[in-house]
Design an enzyme around this catalytic site. Structure first.
Site, short mmCIF file in Angstrom:
data_model
loop_
_atom_site.label_atom_id
_atom_site.label_comp_id
_atom_site.label_asym_id
_atom_site.label_seq_id
_atom_site.Cartn_x
_atom_site.Cartn_y
_atom_site.Cartn_z
N GLY A 179 39.54 54.10 40.23
CA GLY A 179 40.19 54.32 38.94
C GLY A 179 41.57 54.94 38.99
O GLY A 179 41.98 55.61 38.03
N ASN A 213 44.42 53.35 38.84
CA ASN A 213 45.21 52.71 37.78
C ASN A 213 44.79 53.20 36.40
O ASN A 213 45.63 53.38 35.51
CB ASN A 213 45.10 51.19 37.87
CG ASN A 213 46.05 50.62 38.91
OD1 ASN A 213 47.27 50.65 38.71
ND2 ASN A 213 45.52 50.14 40.01
N ARG A 223 35.13 41.91 38.46
CA ARG A 223 34.31 40.83 37.93
C ARG A 223 35.20 39.79 37.27
O ARG A 223 36.24 40.14 36.73
CB ARG A 223 33.33 41.34 36.86
CG ARG A 223 32.38 42.31 37.41
CD ARG A 223 31.21 42.63 36.53
NE ARG A 223 30.24 43.24 37.42
CZ ARG A 223 29.29 42.60 38.05
NH1 ARG A 223 29.11 41.31 37.84
NH2 ARG A 223 28.50 43.23 38.89
N ILE A 224 34.75 38.55 37.34
CA ILE A 224 35.50 37.50 36.65
C ILE A 224 34.96 37.40 35.23
O ILE A 224 33.76 37.18 35.03
CB ILE A 224 35.33 36.16 37.39
CG1 ILE A 224 35.90 36.30 38.81
CG2 ILE A 224 36.02 35.03 36.64
CD1 ILE A 224 35.40 35.25 39.77
N LEU A 225 35.84 37.64 34.28
CA LEU A 225 35.39 37.65 32.88
C LEU A 225 35.05 36.22 32.46
O LEU A 225 35.84 35.30 32.66
CB LEU A 225 36.49 38.22 31.99
CG LEU A 225 36.84 39.69 32.26
CD1 LEU A 225 38.10 40.09 31.50
CD2 LEU A 225 35.68 40.61 31.92
N HIS A 271 46.93 43.16 39.62
CA HIS A 271 46.48 42.59 40.89
C HIS A 271 47.48 42.94 41.99
O HIS A 271 48.69 42.88 41.77
CB HIS A 271 46.36 41.06 40.75
CG HIS A 271 45.83 40.42 41.99
ND1 HIS A 271 44.49 40.49 42.35
CD2 HIS A 271 46.45 39.74 42.98
CE1 HIS A 271 44.32 39.86 43.50
NE2 HIS A 271 45.49 39.39 43.91
N VAL A 319 40.66 33.07 38.11
CA VAL A 319 40.62 34.27 38.95
C VAL A 319 42.06 34.72 39.22
O VAL A 319 42.81 34.06 39.93
CB VAL A 319 39.92 33.98 40.30
CG1 VAL A 319 39.91 35.24 41.17
CG2 VAL A 319 38.51 33.50 40.07
N ASP A 320 42.44 35.84 38.61
CA ASP A 320 43.80 36.38 38.75
C ASP A 320 44.87 35.36 38.37
O ASP A 320 45.93 35.28 39.00
CB ASP A 320 44.02 36.91 40.19
CG ASP A 320 43.05 38.04 40.52
OD1 ASP A 320 42.81 38.89 39.65
OD2 ASP A 320 42.52 38.06 41.65
N GLU A 331 51.86 49.78 41.56
CA GLU A 331 50.89 49.44 40.51
C GLU A 331 50.91 50.51 39.42
O GLU A 331 50.90 50.21 38.23
CB GLU A 331 49.48 49.32 41.10
CG GLU A 331 49.28 48.13 42.01
CD GLU A 331 47.84 47.99 42.47
OE1 GLU A 331 46.92 48.15 41.65
OE2 GLU A 331 47.62 47.70 43.67
#
Ligand code: GAR
Length: 209
Positions: free
Chosen positions: A9, A11, A84-86, A102, A137-138, A167
């Site tokens: 966490g 970011n 996770r991929i939403l 990313h 993905v991204d 970032e």
């Protein structure tokens, strides 16, 4: 902002810290995690923010995630190390309201271990990207990027640390641009108004500092 996070966490912390400044136009009000023991939840607790763990194995995980967000009247959902991929039904429930960070210059090196992929490819410059989230993905329209040099003796740890520093700069900056209304998406490409584009912006593009 509502923040989705899975891990340490850092970011999230950058967004919390930014939101506590009086001149910042957004603040974190909700933190959700798919990992019960993630330090992100601890950070939310320390900051006195509403936070909750939701178990991804339970039925209706993304429905519950979305309901939590709607109940808090969130304007912007920030994925911050949310691994996770939403699914399309979640993404389409919040059109144009989900962003992600990313650790590469997308579209290069999407997915896991982006920093290692950059090292393995032998690139001399990599970086980080904040983008709107779509079903991929991204992938999704790019809002802000910072270029970061790869140094001769870098390993995954040293490169990741250098990128992470950027970032923490570009994520709050991207949120500021969105909250100020400077970011517009036209045909899948981000355009800017206001002073977001400045000449001589160096490594971060665009710059509004
Ligand atoms: C960050 O480097 C972020 O860019 C990356 O996970 C890390 C989370 O660190 N996200 C992705 O790779 C998304 N595809 P943090 O928990 O300290 O913010």
């Amino acid at each position: 902002m509502g923040v989705l996070a899975s891990g340490r966490g850092s970011n999230l912390q950058a967004l919390i810290d930014a939101g506590q400044k009086s001149d910042f136009p957004a603040e974190v009000v909700l933190v959700l995690s798919d990992k019960k023991n993630s330090y992100a939840l601890e950070r939310a607790s320390i900051a006195g923010l509403r936070h909750r763990h939701l178990a991804p194995k339970e039925e209706g995980f993304y429905l519950k995630l979305g309901d939590e967000i709607e109940n808090c009247e969130i304007d912007l959902i920030c994925c911050a190390g949310f691994m996770r991929i939403l699914p399309p039904e979640f993404v389409s429930r919040f059109p144009g309201k989900i962003i992600n960070i990313h650790p590469s210059l997308l579209p290069s090196f999407p997915g896991l271990h982006a920093q290692k992929k950059a090292l393995d490819a032998g690139v001399t410059v990599t970086g980080c990207t904040v983008h709107f989230v779509d079903e991929g993905v991204d992938t999704g329209p790019i809002i802000l990027q910072a270029a970061v040099p790869v140094l001769p003796h870098d390993d995954e740890v040293t490169l990741s640390e250098r990128i992470l520093g950027y970032e923490h700069r570009i994520y709050p900056l991207a949120v500021r641009l969105i909250a100020e209304g400077s970011v517009h998406c036209v045909d899948g490409v981000v355009q800017y108004s206001g002073n977001a584009h400045q000449e001589g912006s160096g490594f971060i593009s665009p710059v509004s500092e």
